[in-house]
Design an enzyme around this catalytic site. Sequence first.
Site, PDB file in Angstrom:
ATOM      1  N   ASP A 172      -0.209   5.204   0.790  1.00  0.00           N
ATOM      2  CA  ASP A 172      -0.461   6.142   1.883  1.00  0.00           C
ATOM      3  C   ASP A 172      -0.397   5.439   3.231  1.00  0.00           C
ATOM      4  O   ASP A 172      -1.099   4.457   3.461  1.00  0.00           O
ATOM      5  CB  ASP A 172      -1.844   6.792   1.728  1.00  0.00           C
ATOM      6  CG  ASP A 172      -1.804   8.006   0.822  1.00  0.00           C
ATOM      7  OD1 ASP A 172      -0.943   8.865   1.042  1.00  0.00           O
ATOM      8  OD2 ASP A 172      -2.624   8.084  -0.104  1.00  0.00           O
ATOM      9  N   ASP A 195       0.858  -1.171   0.000  1.00  0.00           N
ATOM     10  CA  ASP A 195       0.000   0.000   0.000  1.00  0.00           C
ATOM     11  C   ASP A 195       0.905   1.236   0.000  1.00  0.00           C
ATOM     12  O   ASP A 195       2.091   1.151   0.334  1.00  0.00           O
ATOM     13  CB  ASP A 195      -0.897  -0.027   1.238  1.00  0.00           C
ATOM     14  CG  ASP A 195      -1.864   1.141   1.275  1.00  0.00           C
ATOM     15  OD1 ASP A 195      -2.520   1.397   0.247  1.00  0.00           O
ATOM     16  OD2 ASP A 195      -1.944   1.810   2.319  1.00  0.00           O
ATOM     17  N   ASP A 251      -1.276  -0.567   6.122  1.00  0.00           N
ATOM     18  CA  ASP A 251      -1.485   0.075   7.416  1.00  0.00           C
ATOM     19  C   ASP A 251      -2.944   0.064   7.844  1.00  0.00           C
ATOM     20  O   ASP A 251      -3.254   0.475   8.959  1.00  0.00           O
ATOM     21  CB  ASP A 251      -0.990   1.525   7.372  1.00  0.00           C
ATOM     22  CG  ASP A 251      -1.885   2.410   6.504  1.00  0.00           C
ATOM     23  OD1 ASP A 251      -2.153   2.027   5.346  1.00  0.00           O
ATOM     24  OD2 ASP A 251      -2.330   3.475   6.986  1.00  0.00           O
TER      25      ASP A 251
END
Length: 342
Positions: A28, A26, A225
């Site tokens: 961001d 991922d 995250d």
Amino acid sequence: MTQSVRTRPEGSERPLSEAYDTALLDLDGVVYAGGNAIAHAVDSLAVARTGGMHLAYVTNNALRTPDAVAGHLTELGIPAGADDVITSAQAVARLISEQVPAGARVLVIGGEGLRVALRERGLTPVESADDDPAAVVQGYGGPDLPWSRFAEASYAVRRGVPWFASNTDLTIPSGRGIAPGNGAAVEVVRIATGAEPQVAGKPLPPMHRETIIRTGAERPLVVGDRLDTDIEGAFNGGVDSLLVLTGVTDGAQLLSAPPEHRPTFVDADLRGLLTGQPEVARAGEGFRCGGWTATAGTDRLELEGDGASLDGLRALCAAAWTAAGTGACELEGAKALARLGL
């Protein structure tokens, strides 16, 4: 295939960059935040890449093209090409192409990333509900997307045109804080029409399928995250995952995670790719990791010992997830987390 319920983070004697052939990363909250590289990301990815791990960057943001994302990564010191980037725009374009005729018109509510992905699949982007579209696709179009675009989508969807969404993330991080994401925009059209879109992005299978098609990964590791997109996407795809604590997930959310949100591994940041992972072992009525032992009491989680905070968190995860079984742990864990500074 029925998956077993994860009750503790796993250990690994080998560095994760050696145990898995491809990292599905991922962006961001993992690689960058607010456009700037997260601490240790550039160096960690360089070492993983040099050691032979394939790095692929997987994003639910359908606004930017793979070329634009790759350019941004390269500017940050992370060499990447367009082929290394997989977006929800690509996943939804493939989904649409399997359900409409070749060359069909698709009404686009979103940005250039969607238009490029549709053309790649041989489809024709159009701007109006009056252009006789065979489908409507909605993706994040940036903060300045006019309200009239939502009306255009609603006109077509109310006429019975099939509706697709790149993703339904309700929020998106920005340099000034948390802003409404594509999921919020999808809700506008849903309210106006009463319809439900077909969704492609994480955590749903079309996005995982797109990443495997484009990367050819045989032993992928999802790195993210967010529990409800990255980790759940890995769960739905039947592959392992690494949660890094550089983004939106905190210790309390991790301890209360239901089975589909429980990562295989937990680490502070992308340096976790370069190391093994410690074993979390049974210790009487509790679980030990490093110098910490965690147990589940009648109303709260207990933690004893000392050592690295992450080891304590891993032990707490084992106690919480085991106590919760197939549900979400409701035991109080704030005091135990406070001992770890988390």
